[in-house]
Design an enzyme around this catalytic site. Structure first.
Site, PDB file in Angstrom:
ATOM      1  N   ARG A 118       0.816  -1.240   0.000  1.00  0.00           N
ATOM      2  CA  ARG A 118       0.000   0.000   0.000  1.00  0.00           C
ATOM      3  C   ARG A 118       0.845   1.283   0.000  1.00  0.00           C
ATOM      4  NH1 ARG A 118      -3.132  -3.119   3.695  1.00  0.00           N
ATOM      5  NH2 ARG A 118      -4.786  -4.145   2.537  1.00  0.00           N
ATOM      6  N   LYS A 140       3.458  11.318 -11.754  1.00  0.00           N
ATOM      7  CA  LYS A 140       2.556  10.473 -12.556  1.00  0.00           C
ATOM      8  C   LYS A 140       3.238   9.127 -12.780  1.00  0.00           C
ATOM      9  CE  LYS A 140      -0.262  13.698 -15.190  1.00  0.00           C
ATOM     10  NZ  LYS A 140      -0.579  14.202 -16.550  1.00  0.00           N
ATOM     11  N   GLU A 182       9.786  17.042 -25.558  1.00  0.00           N
ATOM     12  CA  GLU A 182       9.173  17.542 -24.316  1.00  0.00           C
ATOM     13  C   GLU A 182       9.833  18.854 -23.883  1.00  0.00           C
ATOM     14  OE1 GLU A 182       6.479  16.133 -23.302  1.00  0.00           O
ATOM     15  OE2 GLU A 182       6.577  13.945 -23.299  1.00  0.00           O
ATOM     16  N   LYS A 224       8.232  22.543 -15.038  1.00  0.00           N
ATOM     17  CA  LYS A 224       7.373  21.431 -14.614  1.00  0.00           C
ATOM     18  C   LYS A 224       7.078  21.526 -13.120  1.00  0.00           C
ATOM     19  CE  LYS A 224       5.813  16.920 -14.982  1.00  0.00           C
ATOM     20  NZ  LYS A 224       5.782  15.672 -15.690  1.00  0.00           N
ATOM     21  N   GLU A 234      -3.853  17.497 -11.572  1.00  0.00           N
ATOM     22  CA  GLU A 234      -4.347  17.845 -12.900  1.00  0.00           C
ATOM     23  C   GLU A 234      -5.839  18.172 -12.924  1.00  0.00           C
ATOM     24  OE1 GLU A 234      -2.425  15.793 -16.207  1.00  0.00           O
ATOM     25  OE2 GLU A 234      -4.314  15.899 -17.308  1.00  0.00           O
ATOM     26  N   ARG A 238      -2.218  21.773 -15.035  1.00  0.00           N
ATOM     27  CA  ARG A 238      -1.294  20.676 -15.351  1.00  0.00           C
ATOM     28  C   ARG A 238      -1.619  20.040 -16.704  1.00  0.00           C
ATOM     29  NH1 ARG A 238       1.506  16.023 -11.554  1.00  0.00           N
ATOM     30  NH2 ARG A 238       2.627  15.071 -13.288  1.00  0.00           N
ATOM     31  N   ASN A 242       0.214  18.437 -21.430  1.00  0.00           N
ATOM     32  CA  ASN A 242      -0.118  17.391 -22.404  1.00  0.00           C
ATOM     33  C   ASN A 242      -0.297  17.934 -23.810  1.00  0.00           C
ATOM     34  OD1 ASN A 242      -0.093  15.018 -20.844  1.00  0.00           O
ATOM     35  ND2 ASN A 242      -1.955  15.709 -19.836  1.00  0.00           N
ATOM     36  N   HIS A 245      -0.215  15.612 -26.781  1.00  0.00           N
ATOM     37  CA  HIS A 245      -0.249  14.234 -26.286  1.00  0.00           C
ATOM     38  C   HIS A 245      -1.519  13.489 -26.690  1.00  0.00           C
ATOM     39  CE1 HIS A 245       3.247  15.527 -24.081  1.00  0.00           C
ATOM     40  NE2 HIS A 245       3.354  14.410 -23.410  1.00  0.00           N
ATOM     41  N   HIS A 249      -0.677  10.248 -28.256  1.00  0.00           N
ATOM     42  CA  HIS A 249      -1.039   8.952 -27.663  1.00  0.00           C
ATOM     43  C   HIS A 249      -1.832   8.108 -28.666  1.00  0.00           C
ATOM     44  CE1 HIS A 249      -0.620  10.354 -23.179  1.00  0.00           C
ATOM     45  NE2 HIS A 249       0.526  10.091 -23.749  1.00  0.00           N
ATOM     46  N   HIS A 262       7.757   7.693 -27.699  1.00  0.00           N
ATOM     47  CA  HIS A 262       6.801   8.639 -27.105  1.00  0.00           C
ATOM     48  C   HIS A 262       7.091  10.071 -27.590  1.00  0.00           C
ATOM     49  CE1 HIS A 262       4.137  10.493 -24.190  1.00  0.00           C
ATOM     50  NE2 HIS A 262       5.145  11.233 -23.747  1.00  0.00           N
TER      51      HIS A 262
HETATM   52  P1  NAD Z   1      12.393   4.672 -22.300  1.00  0.00           P
HETATM   53  O1  NAD Z   1      12.234   4.604 -20.851  1.00  0.00           O
HETATM   54  O2  NAD Z   1      11.851   3.570 -23.127  1.00  0.00           O
HETATM   55  O3  NAD Z   1      13.927   4.879 -22.637  1.00  0.00           O
HETATM   56  C1  NAD Z   1      14.338   4.966 -23.967  1.00  0.00           C
HETATM   57  C2  NAD Z   1      15.431   3.973 -24.329  1.00  0.00           C
HETATM   58  O4  NAD Z   1      16.687   4.443 -23.848  1.00  0.00           O
HETATM   59  C3  NAD Z   1      15.259   2.602 -23.726  1.00  0.00           C
HETATM   60  O5  NAD Z   1      15.700   1.632 -24.646  1.00  0.00           O
HETATM   61  C4  NAD Z   1      16.193   2.646 -22.522  1.00  0.00           C
HETATM   62  O6  NAD Z   1      16.622   1.371 -22.108  1.00  0.00           O
HETATM   63  C5  NAD Z   1      17.333   3.437 -23.071  1.00  0.00           C
HETATM   64  N1  NAD Z   1      18.141   4.159 -22.103  1.00  0.00           N
HETATM   65  C6  NAD Z   1      17.733   4.796 -20.986  1.00  0.00           C
HETATM   66  N2  NAD Z   1      18.740   5.488 -20.451  1.00  0.00           N
HETATM   67  C7  NAD Z   1      19.825   5.265 -21.215  1.00  0.00           C
HETATM   68  C8  NAD Z   1      21.154   5.718 -21.180  1.00  0.00           C
HETATM   69  N3  NAD Z   1      21.560   6.614 -20.273  1.00  0.00           N
HETATM   70  N4  NAD Z   1      22.020   5.271 -22.109  1.00  0.00           N
HETATM   71  C9  NAD Z   1      21.592   4.413 -23.081  1.00  0.00           C
HETATM   72  N5  NAD Z   1      20.330   3.970 -23.191  1.00  0.00           N
HETATM   73  C10 NAD Z   1      19.453   4.404 -22.267  1.00  0.00           C
HETATM   74  O7  NAD Z   1      11.716   6.016 -22.890  1.00  0.00           O
HETATM   75  P2  NAD Z   1      11.659   7.518 -22.357  1.00  0.00           P
HETATM   76  O8  NAD Z   1      11.591   8.342 -23.564  1.00  0.00           O
HETATM   77  O9  NAD Z   1      12.662   7.793 -21.337  1.00  0.00           O
HETATM   78  O10 NAD Z   1      10.242   7.561 -21.611  1.00  0.00           O
HETATM   79  C11 NAD Z   1       9.042   7.370 -22.319  1.00  0.00           C
HETATM   80  C12 NAD Z   1       7.973   6.939 -21.342  1.00  0.00           C
HETATM   81  O11 NAD Z   1       7.775   7.972 -20.381  1.00  0.00           O
HETATM   82  C13 NAD Z   1       6.633   6.672 -21.983  1.00  0.00           C
HETATM   83  O12 NAD Z   1       6.090   5.476 -21.481  1.00  0.00           O
HETATM   84  C14 NAD Z   1       5.792   7.850 -21.547  1.00  0.00           C
HETATM   85  O13 NAD Z   1       4.433   7.523 -21.453  1.00  0.00           O
HETATM   86  C15 NAD Z   1       6.380   8.158 -20.210  1.00  0.00           C
HETATM   87  N6  NAD Z   1       6.162   9.530 -19.762  1.00  0.00           N
HETATM   88  C16 NAD Z   1       5.710   9.709 -18.504  1.00  0.00           C
HETATM   89  C17 NAD Z   1       5.544  10.987 -18.024  1.00  0.00           C
HETATM   90  C18 NAD Z   1       5.121  11.195 -16.605  1.00  0.00           C
HETATM   91  O14 NAD Z   1       4.825  12.327 -16.231  1.00  0.00           O
HETATM   92  N7  NAD Z   1       5.096  10.172 -15.784  1.00  0.00           N
HETATM   93  C19 NAD Z   1       5.846  12.084 -18.833  1.00  0.00           C
HETATM   94  C20 NAD Z   1       6.323  11.872 -20.116  1.00  0.00           C
HETATM   95  C21 NAD Z   1       6.484  10.576 -20.570  1.00  0.00           C
HETATM   96  N1  GLY Z   2       3.753  14.702 -18.645  1.00  0.00           N
HETATM   97  C1  GLY Z   2       2.571  15.359 -18.204  1.00  0.00           C
HETATM   98  C2  GLY Z   2       2.468  15.554 -16.742  1.00  0.00           C
HETATM   99  O1  GLY Z   2       3.335  15.179 -15.982  1.00  0.00           O
HETATM  100  O2  GLY Z   2       1.498  16.048 -16.287  1.00  0.00           O
END
Ligand code: NAD
Ligand code: GLY
Length: 366
Positions: A118, A140, A182, A224, A234, A238, A242, A245, A249, A262
Site C-alpha cells: 500500500r 505520474k 518535451e 514542470k 491535474e 497541469r 499534455n 499528447h 497517444h 513517445h
Molecule cells: P524509455 O524509458 O523507453 O527509454 C528509452 C530507451 O533508452 C530505452 O531503450 C532505454 O533502455 C534506453 N536508455 C535509458 N537510459 C539510457 C542511457 N543513459 N544510455 C543508453 N540507453 C538508455 O523512454 P523515455 O523516452 O525515457 O520515456 C518514455 C515513457 O515515459 C513513456 O512510457 C511515456 O508515457 C512516459 N512519460 C511519462 C511521463 C510522466 O509524467 N510520468 C511524462 C512523459 C512521458
Molecule cells: N507529462 C505530463 C504531466 O506530468 O502532467
C-alpha cells in the site's frame, strides 16, 4: 550542482541536477528511511549504471530487479516481476524503490512503489533526456493498456529526483531527439523566450554539449515543478503539459507501443495541435511554421503516420484522460508560449486538422 524544489507542502522534494551525481551517496542517503533498497532498471541501463548506483548505496541492503527494455513491456506482467523481486527478497514496508532508467522504468517503478504494501518510499534516477525533463518530476506513474496509453496508474511522488546529466552520453541520438520534444513543449506552452533559446542552441543540445543540456534540463524542470506545485492532480493547469499528447497517444496506441517513440509521437502530435491552433486563428501560420521548423531541427517527425485515418484518430482520442462527460478537451495554443485546455472548438476544425496535408507543411520548411 543545481537543486530545484517541487513544492508540495510536507511532500515537497528536491531535484538535484549535475554531472556524475550517481557517485554522490550523500544526495540519496538522507531520503532513505529503512535499510532495504530495491533498484528497478532494465537490461539496457543496468549494465551501464547499476553497479555505480549500487556502490553509492553500500550502506544499505540493495537488491535489483532488471526488466526487459521497451514501451511494449510497460504492462501488468512486467509490474508483477517487480513485486516478485520485492517479495522474494522479503522487502518490508520501509523499503525504498529506486527507478534507474528512462520514463518507462520510472513510470512502472513508481506505480509499483505506490502499490507495494500500500505504498513504500520511491526515488527517481532518470537516465534519458525525456525522463530528466519530464517524467521523473511530478508523480505520474502507471502502465499502458492495449486500448489506451498510461490508462492505469497513480499519482505518487518521489522523495528525491537525482539527475546525472553525464548518463546522457550513452543515450542513442534518436532517444535524445525524443527528449527534445518535451523540452520544446515547455517553450510552446509557457516560456516563449525559451523557444528562442532553443532555436539558437538546438545543435549544441544534439551534440551533447553538457552546459547547454544542463541549462535546458534546469529550465524544463523549473517549468514542470511550478505547474505540478500549482496543480498536482491535474484539475487545471497541469493538463497544458499534455500539449500534443492526445494526438500523440493516438499515434502510439494505433501503431503499437514502441514503434513510434513517445517523444516522436508527441512531436507529430504537437504539430497537429499547432495546425489546429492556426486554423482557429489563435496563432499565425508563421508561428505554426516556426514550431514545425524547430521540431525538424531537433530530428523529430512532423508528419503523422500516413496509414492513420481521421476515424483512427477519433477512435483513439475518445479514450483520453482529458475526456469529460464524452467531450474531448484538447490542449491548444492561444499564443506562442501560452496554452489553453478547451472543449470549445468547432468539430469541423478538428476534422480539418486531422485531414490536413502535413507532408506539404513539412516540405515548406525544407
Ligand atoms: P524509455 O524509458 O523507453 O527509454 C528509452 C530507451 O533508452 C530505452 O531503450 C532505454 O533502455 C534506453 N536508455 C535509458 N537510459 C539510457 C542511457 N543513459 N544510455 C543508453 N540507453 C538508455 O523512454 P523515455 O523516452 O525515457 O520515456 C518514455 C515513457 O515515459 C513513456 O512510457 C511515456 O508515457 C512516459 N512519460 C511519462 C511521463 C510522466 O509524467 N510520468 C511524462 C512523459 C512521458
Ligand atoms: N507529462 C505530463 C504531466 O506530468 O502532467
Amino acid at each position: 550542482m543545481q537543486t530545484l524544489k517541487v513544492d508540495l507542502g510536507e511532500r515537497s522534494y528536491p531535484i538535484h541536477i549535475g554531472e556524475d551525481l550517481l557517485d554522490q551517496p550523500e544526495l540519496l542517503a538522507p531520503h532513505i528511511r529503512g535499510r532495504q533498497v530495491a533498484i528497478i532498471s532494465n537490461e539496457t541501463v543496468a549494465p551501464l549504471y547499476l553497479e555505480r548506483l549500487t556502490r553509492s548505496l553500500a550502506q544499505f541492503s540493495v537488491v535489483s530487479v532488471v526488466l526487459p527494455d521497451g514501451e511494449a513491456f510497460k504492462t501488468w506482467e512486467t509490474l508483477q516481476l517487480i513485486f516478485d523481486g520485492l517479495l522474494t527478497a522479503r522487502h518490508d514496508r520501509r523499503t525504498t524503490v529506486i527507478a534507474l532508467g528512462g520514463g518507462v522504468i520510472g513510470d512502472m517503478a513508481g506505480f509499483a512503489a505506490a502499490c507495494y504494501q500500500r505504498g513504500v518510499d520511491f526515488i527517481q534516477v532518470p537516465t534519458t533526456l525525456l525522463s530528466q525533463v519530464d517524467s521523473s518530476v511530478g508523480g505520474k506513474t502507471g502502465i499502458n493498456h492495449p486500448l489506451g496509453k498510461n490508462m492505469v496508474g497513480a499519482f505518487y511522488q518521489p522523495n528525491v529526483v537525482l539527475i546525472d546529466t553525464a548518463t546522457l552520453n550513452t543515450l542513442p541520438a534518436r532517444e535524445l531527439s525524443a527528449g527534445l520534444a518535451e523540452v520544446i513543449k515547455y517553450g510552446l506552452i509557457c516560456d516563449e523566450p525559451f523557444l528562442t533559446w532553443l532555436e539558437e542552441n538546438v545543435d549544441r543540445l544534439r551534440a551533447l554539449d553538457q552546459v547547454a543540456l544542463t541549462y535546458a534540463i534546469e529550465r524544463s524542470c523549473a517549468a514542470k515543478a511550478a505547474v505540478v506545485g500549482a496543480d498536482e492532480r491535474e484539475t487545471g493547469v497541469r493538463a497544458t503539459l499534455n500539449l500534443g499528447h492526445t494526438f500523440g497517444h493516438a499515434i502510439e496506441t494505433h501503431m503499437g507501443y514502441g514503434v513510434w517513440l513517445h517523444g516522436e509521437a508527441v512531436a507529430a502530435g504537437t504539430v497537429m495541435a499547432l495546425e489546429m491552433s492556426a486554423r482557429l486563428g489563435w496563432i499565425s501560420e508563421q508561428e505554426r511554421d516556426r514550431g514545425i521548423r524547430l521540431f525538424q531541427r531537433a530530428g523529430l517527425p512532423v508528419i503523422p503516420p500516413e496509414e492513420m485515418t481521421e476515424v483512427d484518430f477519433l477512435e483513439h482520442m475518445a479514450i483520453d484522460k482529458k475526456v469529460i462527460d464524452g467531450r474531448l478537451r484538447l490542449v491548444l495554443l492561444r499564443h506562442m508560449g501560452e496554452a489553453v485546455v478547451t472543449d470549445d472548438y468547432p468539430k469541423e476544425v478538428l476534422q480539418a486538422t486531422l485531414g490536413a496535408d502535413y507532408r506539404a507543411l513539412a516540405q515548406l520548411k525544407g
